[in-house]
Write a protein that holds these residues in place. Sequence first.
Motif, PDB file in Angstrom:
ATOM      1  N   VAL A 320       0.839  -1.198   0.000  1.00 30.81           N
ATOM      2  CA  VAL A 320       0.000   0.000   0.000  1.00 30.81           C
ATOM      3  C   VAL A 320       0.874   1.248   0.000  1.00 30.81           C
ATOM      4  N   ALA A 321       1.909   1.245   0.846  1.00 28.26           N
ATOM      5  CA  ALA A 321       2.750   2.433   1.002  1.00 28.26           C
ATOM      6  C   ALA A 321       3.613   2.689  -0.224  1.00 28.26           C
ATOM      7  N   ILE A 322       4.325   1.667  -0.701  1.00 27.58           N
ATOM      8  CA  ILE A 322       5.224   1.849  -1.841  1.00 27.58           C
ATOM      9  C   ILE A 322       4.441   2.190  -3.101  1.00 27.58           C
ATOM     10  N   GLN A 323       3.361   1.484  -3.318  1.00 29.56           N
ATOM     11  CA  GLN A 323       2.596   1.718  -4.543  1.00 29.56           C
ATOM     12  C   GLN A 323       1.865   3.052  -4.494  1.00 29.56           C
ATOM     13  N   GLY A 324       1.401   3.442  -3.320  1.00 32.65           N
ATOM     14  CA  GLY A 324       0.758   4.741  -3.205  1.00 32.65           C
ATOM     15  C   GLY A 324       1.700   5.884  -3.520  1.00 32.65           C
ATOM     16  N   GLN A 325       2.893   5.857  -2.932  1.00 34.97           N
ATOM     17  CA  GLN A 325       3.836   6.944  -3.220  1.00 34.97           C
ATOM     18  C   GLN A 325       4.344   6.879  -4.649  1.00 34.97           C
ATOM     19  N   ASN A 326       4.383   5.684  -5.248  1.00 41.37           N
ATOM     20  CA  ASN A 326       4.797   5.565  -6.638  1.00 41.37           C
ATOM     21  C   ASN A 326       3.806   6.261  -7.572  1.00 41.37           C
ATOM     22  N   VAL A 327       2.510   6.039  -7.339  1.00 36.57           N
ATOM     23  CA  VAL A 327       1.473   6.707  -8.137  1.00 36.57           C
ATOM     24  C   VAL A 327       1.586   8.222  -8.002  1.00 36.57           C
ATOM     25  N   LEU A 328       1.778   8.699  -6.784  1.00 36.99           N
ATOM     26  CA  LEU A 328       1.846  10.141  -6.551  1.00 36.99           C
ATOM     27  C   LEU A 328       3.094  10.755  -7.175  1.00 36.99           C
ATOM     28  N   ASN A 329       4.241  10.106  -7.018  1.00 36.66           N
ATOM     29  CA  ASN A 329       5.479  10.619  -7.612  1.00 36.66           C
ATOM     30  C   ASN A 329       5.366  10.721  -9.131  1.00 36.66           C
ATOM     31  N   GLN A 330       4.862   9.653  -9.750  1.00 36.60           N
ATOM     32  CA  GLN A 330       4.801   9.629 -11.209  1.00 36.60           C
ATOM     33  C   GLN A 330       3.804  10.647 -11.742  1.00 36.60           C
ATOM     34  N   THR A 331       2.669  10.776 -11.092  1.00 41.65           N
ATOM     35  CA  THR A 331       1.663  11.736 -11.550  1.00 41.65           C
ATOM     36  C   THR A 331       2.173  13.164 -11.428  1.00 41.65           C
ATOM     37  N   ARG A 332       2.896  13.460 -10.334  1.00 35.02           N
ATOM     38  CA  ARG A 332       3.463  14.812 -10.189  1.00 35.02           C
ATOM     39  C   ARG A 332       4.443  15.120 -11.313  1.00 35.02           C
ATOM     40  N   LEU A 333       5.294  14.163 -11.653  1.00 39.95           N
ATOM     41  CA  LEU A 333       6.269  14.416 -12.719  1.00 39.95           C
ATOM     42  C   LEU A 333       5.591  14.601 -14.075  1.00 39.95           C
ATOM     43  N   SER A 335       2.876  15.866 -14.698  1.00 39.88           N
ATOM     44  CA  SER A 335       2.175  17.152 -14.774  1.00 39.88           C
ATOM     45  C   SER A 335       3.104  18.305 -15.142  1.00 39.88           C
ATOM     46  N   LEU A 336       4.419  18.048 -15.198  1.00 38.86           N
ATOM     47  CA  LEU A 336       5.378  19.110 -15.476  1.00 38.86           C
ATOM     48  C   LEU A 336       5.387  19.534 -16.941  1.00 38.86           C
ATOM     49  N   SER A 337       5.071  18.609 -17.863  1.00 38.07           N
ATOM     50  CA  SER A 337       5.201  18.925 -19.287  1.00 38.07           C
ATOM     51  C   SER A 337       4.265  18.063 -20.110  1.00 38.07           C
ATOM     52  N   HIS A 338       3.677  18.645 -21.163  1.00 32.78           N
ATOM     53  CA  HIS A 338       2.884  17.864 -22.119  1.00 32.78           C
ATOM     54  C   HIS A 338       3.778  17.285 -23.210  1.00 32.78           C
ATOM     55  N   GLU A 339       4.630  18.112 -23.781  1.00 27.52           N
ATOM     56  CA  GLU A 339       5.441  17.667 -24.919  1.00 27.52           C
ATOM     57  C   GLU A 339       6.505  16.652 -24.524  1.00 27.52           C
ATOM     58  N   GLY A 340       6.938  16.662 -23.273  1.00 29.51           N
ATOM     59  CA  GLY A 340       8.049  15.801 -22.876  1.00 29.51           C
ATOM     60  C   GLY A 340       7.675  14.710 -21.898  1.00 29.51           C
ATOM     61  N   ARG A 341       6.417  14.267 -21.901  1.00 31.49           N
ATOM     62  CA  ARG A 341       5.998  13.284 -20.899  1.00 31.49           C
ATOM     63  C   ARG A 341       6.729  11.952 -21.038  1.00 31.49           C
ATOM     64  N   SER A 342       6.987  11.514 -22.264  1.00 26.38           N
ATOM     65  CA  SER A 342       7.714  10.245 -22.418  1.00 26.38           C
ATOM     66  C   SER A 342       9.125  10.365 -21.860  1.00 26.38           C
ATOM     67  N   ARG A 343       9.742  11.532 -22.037  1.00 33.52           N
ATOM     68  CA  ARG A 343      11.092  11.708 -21.509  1.00 33.52           C
ATOM     69  C   ARG A 343      11.094  11.826 -19.991  1.00 33.52           C
ATOM     70  N   LEU A 344      10.103  12.512 -19.427  1.00 35.01           N
ATOM     71  CA  LEU A 344       9.985  12.547 -17.974  1.00 35.01           C
ATOM     72  C   LEU A 344       9.765  11.146 -17.426  1.00 35.01           C
ATOM     73  N   ASN A 345       8.906  10.380 -18.100  1.00 37.67           N
ATOM     74  CA  ASN A 345       8.655   9.009 -17.666  1.00 37.67           C
ATOM     75  C   ASN A 345       9.906   8.151 -17.807  1.00 37.67           C
ATOM     76  N   THR A 346      10.700   8.436 -18.844  1.00 36.40           N
ATOM     77  CA  THR A 346      11.960   7.711 -19.021  1.00 36.40           C
ATOM     78  C   THR A 346      12.893   7.936 -17.843  1.00 36.40           C
ATOM     79  N   ALA A 347      13.064   9.191 -17.455  1.00 36.86           N
ATOM     80  CA  ALA A 347      13.926   9.495 -16.311  1.00 36.86           C
ATOM     81  C   ALA A 347      13.404   8.830 -15.053  1.00 36.86           C
ATOM     82  N   TYR A 348      12.095   8.875 -14.868  1.00 39.73           N
ATOM     83  CA  TYR A 348      11.485   8.312 -13.671  1.00 39.73           C
ATOM     84  C   TYR A 348      11.668   6.802 -13.594  1.00 39.73           C
TER      85      TYR A 348
END
Length: 401
Positions: A320-333, A335-348
């Motif tokens: 519950v704890a690890i997966q919850g913070q994983n969802v929140l971390n990824q969603t926050r990142l 939200s930083l960019s529309h054009e670069g979401r694949s690259r943000l996801n790559t870094a993550y």
Amino acid sequence: MSRTQAKPPAQQPSMTRGLTLLFAVASGAAVANLYWAQPLLDTIAEQLHATPSAAGWLVTSTQIGYAVGILFIVPLGDVLDRRRLTVAMMLVSAVVLVACALAPSFVFLLVALCLLGITTISGQILTPLAGDLADDKRRGHVVGTVVAGILTGILASRAISGLVATFGGWRAVYAAAAVAVVVLAGFVWRALPPLHRKARVPYARLLASVAGVVVRERAVRWTLALSTTGFAAFTMFWTSLTFLLAGPPFHYPVSVIGLFGLVGIAGAVTAQRTGRLHDKGWSLPVTGVAWVLVLASFVLAAFSGRSVWMLVLVVFLLDVAIQGQNVLNQTRLLSLSHEGRSRLNTAYVTSNFIGGAIGSGVAALLWSSAGWAGVTVAGIVMSCWALAVWALGRRGPLVTQ
């Protein structure tokens, strides 16, 4: 108007419930390929004449391959037709799964699993695509659902792997996974229209921009510190749990070891709702609560080495704890960019699975030298580090909006 803008936006599908579910299932099936071996380590080691500590590197090699695939392939989602790219990678991974099923030696399987990691990255193309197709008010919920599908795939893989191996042997696990991936590739191809490119960027500059976003965005760096630590702790725990349950005092067969993943799935279902907490603006406070729960889980685990019911509770709380913070971390990142979401996801995801590879490698070393006690102490140290990062960054460096 540039060629990249020539196609009408009407070709972009909306994230309906059905499409969100398909993304979640396809993404979960892709990432499950990384973990089929985890409850089977003792069985594979025995049949292919390897030591248990060497078998632990099967998971590590797959995660290293996954990090490589994320780094060099997923950024293409920002410049290529993601429908073609996703389906192509799914079909290639199916071929590699067949190679795993036919592996004649431990070394062959080790290499094949590394290649599987490189190719089974379709879920990490679909996740930022879900962020693109969702509207702003539902992005946290949609991305949370897809990420929960990925995490459920990780956990379900252990239960499915143990059950299939009981009746058909470990090779049947990889053969069945190959068939499932091909079927899902067909569904994805039918559900998505051709998707126009978001940009035209040379490949070398595309890869460089992944590092560039990490260097440029402080929030990315701090979030990666949290998420990498979380995934290292998560993988260290699950790899070590396999060794614990296979040995004294439990001596469980692979079918029973795999069933522990079902407890984690309950945690994943609970954690899925954390995406809605992001939409309400509670992302950072809940992240801190999640890390307190991770710390409590490892403290409890230190006293659970001989109690199956306490271990079940630890598995539930930790997931519950690890997966919850994983969802929140990824969603926050995302939200930083529309054009670069694949690259943000790559870094993550690259940083996460580097952490995962380190976690499974550390598990093998700690298990040989200090056993379950060493693993739980390492988890407590990781949790305290993450809580310190969160406490220092929650009012500044971790804020993304």
